[in-house]
Design an enzyme around this catalytic site. Structure first.
Site, PDB file in Angstrom:
ATOM      1  N   HIS A 197       0.846  -1.204   0.000  1.00  0.00           N
ATOM      2  CA  HIS A 197       0.000   0.000   0.000  1.00  0.00           C
ATOM      3  C   HIS A 197       0.876   1.247   0.000  1.00  0.00           C
ATOM      4  CE1 HIS A 197      -3.648   2.182   2.045  1.00  0.00           C
ATOM      5  NE2 HIS A 197      -3.138   2.875   1.070  1.00  0.00           N
ATOM      6  N   ASP A 214       1.305   2.816   3.790  1.00  0.00           N
ATOM      7  CA  ASP A 214       0.446   3.851   3.207  1.00  0.00           C
ATOM      8  C   ASP A 214       1.284   5.096   2.886  1.00  0.00           C
ATOM      9  OD1 ASP A 214      -1.698   5.244   2.213  1.00  0.00           O
ATOM     10  OD2 ASP A 214      -2.707   5.514   4.151  1.00  0.00           O
ATOM     11  N   HIS A 274       3.365  14.219  -0.027  1.00  0.00           N
ATOM     12  CA  HIS A 274       2.801  15.507  -0.460  1.00  0.00           C
ATOM     13  C   HIS A 274       3.946  16.507  -0.488  1.00  0.00           C
ATOM     14  CE1 HIS A 274      -1.325  14.184  -0.193  1.00  0.00           C
ATOM     15  NE2 HIS A 274      -1.071  13.662   0.984  1.00  0.00           N
TER      16      HIS A 274
END
Ligand SMILES: [Zn+2]
Lengths: 421, 314
Positions: free
Chosen positions: A53, A303, A307
């Site tokens: 993930h 995960d 950004h």
């Protein structure tokens, strides 16, 4: 191409040995040195880690991350294989994009890419994507991660289809209406900080719904495999436990950040701690750790969600969710939980366990197995220095902390994908 | 060695009341007495902040609070740079940090920050290197409002010690309620927060030292001050309320409700009011009302806060 890594320990043994890899497979252990010789410096060899993930942001959001930076970061973190999430721009919902991503990644020489494809067209949740074609193109699994599968009927249809294809569907289990505008865990801290809360029930209620869908299909003799991503609450884990006890084909993953951080971190008002699902309480983290110990949590996932720094420097309402730390997931787990879980369980949770969830063969270190392996330095403490990250997201909650268990060499398909200099 | 040790270290910012000792808070209230006298003079100006520039950074509209701060700064002879961000690059997604770095290059000496997100003033404090006064951030805090509320109650009773204050309305979304719940107990008062269950905090443990109730009569029983909170009309769309009428029926602060309070109890409201919704006209304009007094005190309190943060720092 032949490589011999000397001066290493095979996971589970203390004896120094060497391993030789040739043409992408493990040729054998303790053979005479052949080909390129690399000194393993006393490190421990394990199968290369598998990340089920991660968000690599290509196509469309390459200012945050791209295949090259993301897969280089993964290799530096000891990963040989990464499952990328399809919530890119455009969404990965067509076979051509899946093929293009795999081809591009193969030429980079870092970790191997196994893209997940969208469950629904555009991840809009209404119409199923062409799951058969997506599987044929090489999709590792189907997921609308980032979106929350509000339409239960579509999810059910997707589970039926995926089951017929032998594929797993993974879900971001969160009831959007209960989450509402919540940006952090709903509780004492959110009330003190005056930030809109996301209740634990948003996750538990959705997990309960999805388990009921799986149970209904199983009762009709149509077992469909559901994987629940980034579980964050004790309640939801208890629901998964109960489903497993009934023999339902439900698996789940937990992220190291939900084990090591709590909503208390938001008192800094630093959006670096804003994640979805949110950081919960210490009691939740303890419960999740217990789930890793007793086997009710199936595997670990980071995960990895990069950004830009500017986005994360916005206020907590406006900043996007996500932490990027694929490069230090293993050292973080090893440093914090070697005493609780043990080295071999941690390695299993990051190698064989995600392989089991994805329906892949278990990775091994035996002669003849694919040469995907990692050398781990379990002794030398090193400070986390985000400036050295391969990821474009060069900031982390753990900056400056001292961790042990750093990967020093990652071999993917018989080739050096990362070597610490 | 004349440092007032008993007051504790002087906080650099006023973001909330966490770092503020009761003694320092009382000093701000005491100093506001002096400021009120300044406001009574024919020439309402003192040179205390001469040569300093205060930036009014309003990322969220609020004419009242902005005006109050602006006047407070000017009456102390500061220059005021007003930065209203409604139409600026901030709405185009520029980070708060980048915006503040631009403003910092204008060489201002203090920031007054209003923002729709909780914690935004904390971020400005982290990036700016100058004193920051929180003029309201999200649901988090509105410390000068709470100080002027405390001051207004103290004016009435001489002290907050042992006084009961009931705050009624949308507590869950209210920075005014949060700041008062933090401040008033520090000054010895007892606080009861009251509203419909959907508009009370989800987790009581987050707000220490206050009690919560959904029963307005219980809330005002024995209260010396009753504060009505402004009700945002959007709360109905959000599903928090059945109807505005239903809300007013139970929770409106009016003369009938005030009959359950202490006989001389006063009525407060942070403004602007929705008349005949959260507060009735008889309560808003009646003899108990101190609502206009609050506005007047607001200016004195803000002068006092500016003075405390900017003058006489060692
Ligand atoms: Zn994700």
């Amino acid at each position: 191409m032949t490589i011999t890594i000397t001066n290493i320990k095979r996971l589970g043994s203390d004896a120094l040995t060497s391993v030789t890899v040739e043409n992408g497979v493990i040729k054998g252990w303790n053979l005479p040195e052949q080909g390129q010789v690399i000194d393993g410096q006393g490190g421990t060899v394990a199968p290369a880690l598998i990340e089920p993930h991660a968000h690599l942001r290509e196509p469309g959001q390459t200012e945050k991350e791209d295949l090259a930076s993301g897969l280089a970061a993964a290799a530096a973190g000891g990963y040989g294989t990464v499952v990328s999430m399809p919530n890119t721009s455009p969404v990965v919902d067509d076979p051509a994009t899946v093929r293009a991503l795999i081809e591009k990644a193969a030429g980079l020489g870092f970790a191997r890419l196994k893209p997940a494809a969208a469950l629904t067209r555009g991840q809009k949740g209404d119409e199923l994507a062409e799951l058969t074609y997506l599987k044929e193109a090489g999709a590792a699994m189907f997921t609308d991660d980032g979106r929350t599968n509000e339409n239960a009927r579509t999810l059910r249809l997707g589970l039926e289809t995926a089951a017929s294809l032998g594929m797993v569907i993974s879900v971001h289990a969160e009831d959007a209406s209960l989450r509402a505008d919540g940006v952090m865990n709903e509780g004492a801290v959110s009330e003190a900080l005056g930030l809109p809360g996301n209740p634990a029930a948003a996750e538990a209620a959705r997990v309960a719904r999805d388990i009921e869908i799986v149970a209904g299909l199983a009762a009709q003799g149509r077992p469909a495999r559901l994987h629940i991503q980034h579980l964050s609450t004790a309640r939801a884990l208890d629901l998964v436990r109960a489903a497993k006890a009934q023999g339902l084909p439900v698996t789940c993953e937990v992220c190291p950040h939900h084990l090591t951080l709590t909503d208390e971190a938001l008192r800094s008002f630093d959006a670096i701690y804003k994640v979805a699902p949110p950081l919960r309480t210490q009691a939740d983290a303890d419960h999740l750790l217990e789930g890793l110990r007793d086997g009710s949590v199936d595997c670990l996932a980071t995960d990895h969600a990069p950004h830009t720094r500017a986005e994360k420097e916005r206020d907590l309402l406006d900043a996007p969710s996500g932490i990027a730390y694929i490069e230090l997931a293993f050292p973080l787990m090893y440093t914090r939980f070697a005493d609780t879980l043990g080295l071999e369980r941690i390695v299993d949770l990051m190698t064989a366990a995600p392989a089991r969830v994805l329906g892949w063969p278990a990775p091994t270190l035996d002669a003849g197995a694919p040469a995907d392996l990692v050398v781990l330095d379990l002794t030398t403490p090193r400070e986390v220095n985000p400036a050295e990250f391969r990821s474009k997201a060069k900031f982390t909650p753990w900056a400056g902390q001292t961790l042990r268990g750093w990967p020093t060499l990652t071999v993917v398909n018989g080739q050096v994908a990362y070597q610490r200099t | 060695m004349n440092a007032p040790v008993s007051m504790g270290p002087r906080p650099r910012h006023l973001l909330d009341f966490q770092d503020w000792t009761p003694e320092r808070l009382k000093a701000i209230l005491d100093n506001a007495d002096t400021m009120l006298q300044v406001l009574d003079r024919p020439v309402k100006k003192v040179p205390a902040l001469q040569g300093l520039t205060v930036c009014n950074a309003f990322f969220e509209n609020s004419t009242r609070t902005r005006t109050s701060f602006e006047l407070a700064a000017r009456r102390m002879s500061a220059d005021v740079l007003t930065f209203a961000a409604g139409s600026s690059s901030v709405s185009k997604g520029e980070s708060l940090r980048d915006t503040m770095e631009v403003v910092t290059s204008y060489k201002v000496d203090a920031y007054i920050v209003r923002h729709h997100a909780s914690g935004a003033a904390h971020l400005v404090a982290r990036y700016s290197g100058k004193p920051v006064i929180n003029a309201g951030d999200g649901r988090r805090a509105h410390p000068t409002q709470a100080l002027l509320d405390a001051y207004t109650i103290r004016q009435e009773y001489g002290s907050l010690e042992g006084k009961k204050v009931a705050i009624i309305g949308d507590v869950r979304h209210s920075r005014v309620a949060r700041s008062n719940a933090e401040l008033l107990p520090k000054l010895g008062a007892q606080v009861v927060l009251c509203g419909p269950a959907t508009l009370l905090p989800a987790d009581l443990a987050g707000l220490n030292g206050v009690t919560l109730t959904t029963d307005p009569r219980e809330a005002v029983r024995g209260a010396h001050a009753v504060m009505a909170l402004r009700l945002q009309r959007e709360r109905m769309q959000g599903g928090f309320l059945g109807s505005l009428q239903e809300y007013a029926h139970t929770y409106q602060v009016n003369e009938a409700l005030m009959q359950h309070a202490e006989s001389g109890a006063i009525v407060l409201h942070p403004g602007p009011m929705n008349r005949d919704l959260e507060i009735s006209t008889d309560a808003a304009d009646g003899p108990r009302s101190r609502i206009l007094k609050q506005v007047e005190n607001g200016q004195a309190i803000r002068m006092s806060v500016l003075y405390h943060l900017l003058v006489g720092r060692e």
